[in-house]
Design an enzyme around this catalytic site. Sequence first.
Site, PDB file in Angstrom:
ATOM      1  N   ASP A 130       0.845  -1.207   0.000  1.00  0.00           N
ATOM      2  CA  ASP A 130       0.000   0.000   0.000  1.00  0.00           C
ATOM      3  C   ASP A 130       0.876   1.251   0.000  1.00  0.00           C
ATOM      4  OD1 ASP A 130      -2.055  -1.789   0.324  1.00  0.00           O
ATOM      5  OD2 ASP A 130      -2.572  -1.179   2.361  1.00  0.00           O
ATOM      6  N   ARG A 180      -1.352  -0.554  -8.661  1.00  0.00           N
ATOM      7  CA  ARG A 180      -2.711  -0.154  -8.268  1.00  0.00           C
ATOM      8  C   ARG A 180      -2.781   1.368  -8.384  1.00  0.00           C
ATOM      9  NH1 ARG A 180      -3.667  -0.961  -2.145  1.00  0.00           N
ATOM     10  NH2 ARG A 180      -4.059  -3.118  -2.725  1.00  0.00           N
TER      11      ARG A 180
HETATM   12  C1  LIG Z   1      -8.697  -1.527  -3.134  1.00  0.00           C
HETATM   13  C2  LIG Z   1      -8.280  -0.168  -2.675  1.00  0.00           C
HETATM   14  C3  LIG Z   1      -7.000   0.024  -2.203  1.00  0.00           C
HETATM   15  C4  LIG Z   1      -6.590   1.291  -1.769  1.00  0.00           C
HETATM   16  N1  LIG Z   1      -5.289   1.493  -1.389  1.00  0.00           N
HETATM   17  C5  LIG Z   1      -4.874   2.728  -1.080  1.00  0.00           C
HETATM   18  C6  LIG Z   1      -3.507   2.997  -0.814  1.00  0.00           C
HETATM   19  O1  LIG Z   1      -2.650   2.115  -0.854  1.00  0.00           O
HETATM   20  N2  LIG Z   1      -3.160   4.270  -0.497  1.00  0.00           N
HETATM   21  C7  LIG Z   1      -4.079   5.286  -0.457  1.00  0.00           C
HETATM   22  O2  LIG Z   1      -3.693   6.433  -0.199  1.00  0.00           O
HETATM   23  N3  LIG Z   1      -5.377   5.054  -0.690  1.00  0.00           N
HETATM   24  C8  LIG Z   1      -5.795   3.807  -1.005  1.00  0.00           C
HETATM   25  N4  LIG Z   1      -7.115   3.593  -1.291  1.00  0.00           N
HETATM   26  C9  LIG Z   1      -8.130   4.642  -0.984  1.00  0.00           C
HETATM   27  C10 LIG Z   1      -8.283   5.607  -2.130  1.00  0.00           C
HETATM   28  O3  LIG Z   1      -7.135   6.379  -2.277  1.00  0.00           O
HETATM   29  C11 LIG Z   1      -9.497   6.544  -1.903  1.00  0.00           C
HETATM   30  O4  LIG Z   1      -9.307   7.277  -0.726  1.00  0.00           O
HETATM   31  C12 LIG Z   1     -10.825   5.832  -1.810  1.00  0.00           C
HETATM   32  O5  LIG Z   1     -10.897   4.757  -2.698  1.00  0.00           O
HETATM   33  C13 LIG Z   1     -11.997   6.805  -2.140  1.00  0.00           C
HETATM   34  O6  LIG Z   1     -11.844   7.297  -3.430  1.00  0.00           O
HETATM   35  P1  LIG Z   1     -12.707   6.819  -4.696  1.00  0.00           P
HETATM   36  O7  LIG Z   1     -11.736   6.470  -5.768  1.00  0.00           O
HETATM   37  O8  LIG Z   1     -13.623   5.747  -4.320  1.00  0.00           O
HETATM   38  O9  LIG Z   1     -13.433   8.120  -5.192  1.00  0.00           O
HETATM   39  P2  LIG Z   1     -14.395   9.153  -4.467  1.00  0.00           P
HETATM   40  O10 LIG Z   1     -14.575  10.251  -5.437  1.00  0.00           O
HETATM   41  O11 LIG Z   1     -13.886   9.482  -3.111  1.00  0.00           O
HETATM   42  O12 LIG Z   1     -15.734   8.337  -4.289  1.00  0.00           O
HETATM   43  C14 LIG Z   1     -16.519   7.904  -5.387  1.00  0.00           C
HETATM   44  C15 LIG Z   1     -17.807   7.331  -4.825  1.00  0.00           C
HETATM   45  O13 LIG Z   1     -17.510   6.145  -4.060  1.00  0.00           O
HETATM   46  C16 LIG Z   1     -18.301   6.105  -2.862  1.00  0.00           C
HETATM   47  N5  LIG Z   1     -17.395   6.199  -1.703  1.00  0.00           N
HETATM   48  C17 LIG Z   1     -16.059   6.490  -1.716  1.00  0.00           C
HETATM   49  N6  LIG Z   1     -15.558   6.438  -0.471  1.00  0.00           N
HETATM   50  C18 LIG Z   1     -16.594   6.112   0.346  1.00  0.00           C
HETATM   51  C19 LIG Z   1     -16.712   5.901   1.753  1.00  0.00           C
HETATM   52  N7  LIG Z   1     -15.656   6.008   2.556  1.00  0.00           N
HETATM   53  N8  LIG Z   1     -17.919   5.580   2.253  1.00  0.00           N
HETATM   54  C20 LIG Z   1     -18.995   5.426   1.456  1.00  0.00           C
HETATM   55  N9  LIG Z   1     -18.958   5.619   0.107  1.00  0.00           N
HETATM   56  C21 LIG Z   1     -17.770   5.955  -0.441  1.00  0.00           C
HETATM   57  C22 LIG Z   1     -19.253   7.269  -2.949  1.00  0.00           C
HETATM   58  O14 LIG Z   1     -20.415   6.812  -3.597  1.00  0.00           O
HETATM   59  C23 LIG Z   1     -18.508   8.256  -3.827  1.00  0.00           C
HETATM   60  O15 LIG Z   1     -19.370   9.137  -4.502  1.00  0.00           O
HETATM   61  C24 LIG Z   1      -7.523   2.362  -1.775  1.00  0.00           C
HETATM   62  C25 LIG Z   1      -8.803   2.166  -2.284  1.00  0.00           C
HETATM   63  C26 LIG Z   1      -9.181   0.938  -2.753  1.00  0.00           C
HETATM   64  C27 LIG Z   1     -10.544   0.781  -3.350  1.00  0.00           C
END
Ligand SMILES: Cc1cc2nc3c(=O)[nH]c(=O)nc-3n(C[C@H](O)[C@H](O)[C@H](O)COP(=O)(O)OP(=O)(O)OC[C@H]3O[C@@H](n4cnc5c(N)ncnc54)[C@H](O)[C@@H]3O)c2cc1C
Length: 308
Positions: A130, A180
Amino acid sequence: MLRAALLYLSTKRQLGQAMDRLALTRRLVRRFVAGTTADEAFAVIGRMQNTGLLSAITYLGENVRTGAEARRAAEVYLDLLDEIKRRNLHCVASLKLTHLGLDLSEALCRENLERVLDRSQAAGERCWIDMESSAYTERTLALYDSVRPRYPNAACVIQAYLRRSEDDLRRLLRLGATIRLCKGAYREPPQLAFPTKREVDDSYGRLLDLLLSSEALAAGVYPAFATHDEPLIWRAARRAGDLRIPPEKFEIQMLYGIRHDLHARIRARGLRVRVLVPFGEEWYGYFVRRLAERPANLLFLLKNLLRG
Ligand SMILES: Cc1cc2nc3c(=O)[nH]c(=O)nc-3n(C[C@H](O)[C@H](O)[C@H](O)COP(=O)(O)OP(=O)(O)OC[C@H]3O[C@@H](n4cnc5c(N)ncnc54)[C@H](O)[C@@H]3O)c2cc1C
């Protein structure tokens, strides 16, 4: 503002201990965290596997303070990998370097990481490293670079919100890395990270296009698009279709507890979906980062607290 405040609070562990005493918090935590034990996580993973989903398991913890804690985290990952094999699960590990001791010593962290990579490689599986806050970006990528020749199963993460990420990604593409792409979950200053959602989404789109290109795939790149953002997921699906990139050459990754309604629709397009399932006692930092992503989660918590 609210997001920044929550991300600041996510680093204050003492608050977690206070929150843990509230039954309501524990209920909301369970939305994002499979449980405190590996068995609870495996139960979720087994159910998901029955519906055709792949998974990744994360033993929650970060910024450990002693070598013993770091070694213990590595041991837990080794046990998880053995259990994954025993249960015949399509599951990989996804870990944090500060959980394996990066704050204490790079040598200790590397030793722990190599043990986990070794075991994953023996099982023929990838292992995701990560990406944490920008204080660790350089060291994480350097460690990834140095282990990758021996462990091609090591997989790294690029955060679209960082201004440096396009350069990092272009370098990783030349190496044919497993990458990723996520938006990024930490509190970062505007000099380092795009401050608005619009800019972060645009950056994600640009990096997605780079990752899903004939050149990247010819170099052996395996991309994982970690997002719940529907337009971005469909953009990846469309682009892969246009370039005739087969579905087994990339995957969509999502977090446990978020947008489960999308899983079946994405799978219906023939795409691979992997869900990251976290478990453990150290849920606080992970949980507050989930609250920061969506203020509605916090409002739900506050409303129910006020109701008593
Ligand atoms: C498999 C995976 C691994 C990850 N690994 C890392 C990593 O190594 N380092 C890192 O910095 N980040 C990591 N992340 C987190 C990532 O950076 C984002 O903070 C997170 O995925 C929210 O962003 P989004 O792309 O979903 O978009 P957003 O624009 O935040 O969300 C899009 C939509 O998804 C839904 N959504 C998003 N978050 C939430 C929530 N918390 N609760 C409810 N609904 C929500 C909502 O419907 C929102 O409108 C990871 C995420 C995933 C899915």
